[in-house]
Design an enzyme around this catalytic site. Sequence first.
Site, PDB file in Angstrom:
ATOM      1  N   ASN A 106       0.654  -1.442   0.574  1.00  0.00           N
ATOM      2  CA  ASN A 106       0.236   0.210   0.324  1.00  0.00           C
ATOM      3  C   ASN A 106       1.076   1.473   0.064  1.00  0.00           C
ATOM      4  O   ASN A 106       1.937   0.974   0.670  1.00  0.00           O
ATOM      5  CB  ASN A 106      -0.691  -0.145   1.670  1.00  0.00           C
ATOM      6  N   HIS A 108       1.045   5.813   1.255  1.00  0.00           N
ATOM      7  CA  HIS A 108       0.348   6.153   2.051  1.00  0.00           C
ATOM      8  C   HIS A 108       0.570   7.338   1.763  1.00  0.00           C
ATOM      9  O   HIS A 108       1.902   7.524   1.425  1.00  0.00           O
ATOM     10  CB  HIS A 108      -0.089   5.569   3.404  1.00  0.00           C
ATOM     11  N   SER A 135       5.076   6.649   2.445  1.00  0.00           N
ATOM     12  CA  SER A 135       5.335   6.101   2.587  1.00  0.00           C
ATOM     13  C   SER A 135       4.914   4.271   1.486  1.00  0.00           C
ATOM     14  O   SER A 135       3.542   4.776   1.420  1.00  0.00           O
ATOM     15  CB  SER A 135       4.407   4.917   4.373  1.00  0.00           C
ATOM     16  N   ASP A 144      -2.467   0.838   8.224  1.00  0.00           N
ATOM     17  CA  ASP A 144      -1.889   1.216   7.820  1.00  0.00           C
ATOM     18  C   ASP A 144      -1.199   0.834   8.986  1.00  0.00           C
ATOM     19  O   ASP A 144       0.264   1.650   9.355  1.00  0.00           O
ATOM     20  CB  ASP A 144      -1.736   3.018   7.559  1.00  0.00           C
TER      21      ASP A 144
HETATM   22  C1  GAR Z   1      -2.163   8.855  -2.859  1.00  0.00           C
HETATM   23  O1  GAR Z   1      -1.822   9.539  -1.920  1.00  0.00           O
HETATM   24  C2  GAR Z   1      -2.319   7.837  -2.061  1.00  0.00           C
HETATM   25  O2  GAR Z   1      -1.589   7.464  -0.932  1.00  0.00           O
HETATM   26  C3  GAR Z   1      -3.599   7.784  -0.800  1.00  0.00           C
HETATM   27  O3  GAR Z   1      -4.341   7.892  -1.873  1.00  0.00           O
HETATM   28  C4  GAR Z   1      -4.068   9.088  -2.759  1.00  0.00           C
HETATM   29  C5  GAR Z   1      -4.654   8.599  -4.317  1.00  0.00           C
HETATM   30  O4  GAR Z   1      -3.958   9.088  -5.450  1.00  0.00           O
HETATM   31  N1  GAR Z   1      -3.910   7.207   0.085  1.00  0.00           N
HETATM   32  C6  GAR Z   1      -4.456   6.936   1.065  1.00  0.00           C
HETATM   33  O5  GAR Z   1      -4.029   8.256   1.673  1.00  0.00           O
HETATM   34  C7  GAR Z   1      -4.225   5.364   1.925  1.00  0.00           C
HETATM   35  N2  GAR Z   1      -4.619   5.277   3.239  1.00  0.00           N
HETATM   36  P1  GAR Z   1      -4.117   9.073  -6.864  1.00  0.00           P
HETATM   37  O6  GAR Z   1      -5.480   8.640  -6.888  1.00  0.00           O
HETATM   38  O7  GAR Z   1      -3.856  10.140  -8.146  1.00  0.00           O
HETATM   39  O8  GAR Z   1      -2.867   7.973  -6.839  1.00  0.00           O
END
Ligand code: GAR
Length: 197
Positions: A106, A108, A135, A144
């Site tokens: 994952n 984060h 991360s 997480d």
């Molecule tokens: C990313 O920053 C990812 O790390 C986060 O959502 C965003 C998705 O962006 N995920 C979380 O916060 C999970 N807890 P994207 O759809 O443009 O790749």
Amino acid sequence: MLTVAVLISGAGSNLRALLEAANDPAFPARVVVVGADRDASGLAHAEEFGIPSFVVPWRGAAERDAWGAELQEQLQVWQPDLVVLSGLMKLLPAAVVEAWSPRIINTHPAYLPEFPGAHGVRDALAAGATRTGASVIVVDNGVDSGPVLAQERVPVLPGDDEHTLHERIKPVERRLLIDVVRRIAVGELDLTAASAH
Ligand code: GAR
């Protein structure tokens, strides 16, 4: 060649970066399928790159196990070597995590274990942090809380809002994600060993 399934909920900018990296014949991994819990705009990237996709719509927490079973059925069709949660904003049921563990990672937008959960960027700002980070972790059954595979600090700048800070974090996330996938593919990073700590 490492085969990868990517699960998203949103714009899929990390997914796109991985698709672009994997377009290089020298990159040792390929995205074989993209899945989402909703009609995510990021599915357009899969279409553009000619990668199959599926949607298993989220139907509420009471249906989490049934949703997870359907998602698992879809994933099993593709038998990926690795599952990447790339902005999937729903917690997977334990049965799905256990089916793939430790081959499920994952990304984060915070320096875990700081600011876990759905609002990592917002929570760092609310806490008045002067630095946060990005991360990549192995998914376990917590929020997480799995072993960290890669992480890097990102400064919080005066005047940042959630958008500006997230936009500074995302390029770091992309770089870390691509590097972790590459290292797994070439055997530099052993997920079983990483999960044993
Ligand atoms: C990313 O920053 C990812 O790390 C986060 O959502 C965003 C998705 O962006 N995920 C979380 O916060 C999970 N807890 P994207 O759809 O443009 O790749």
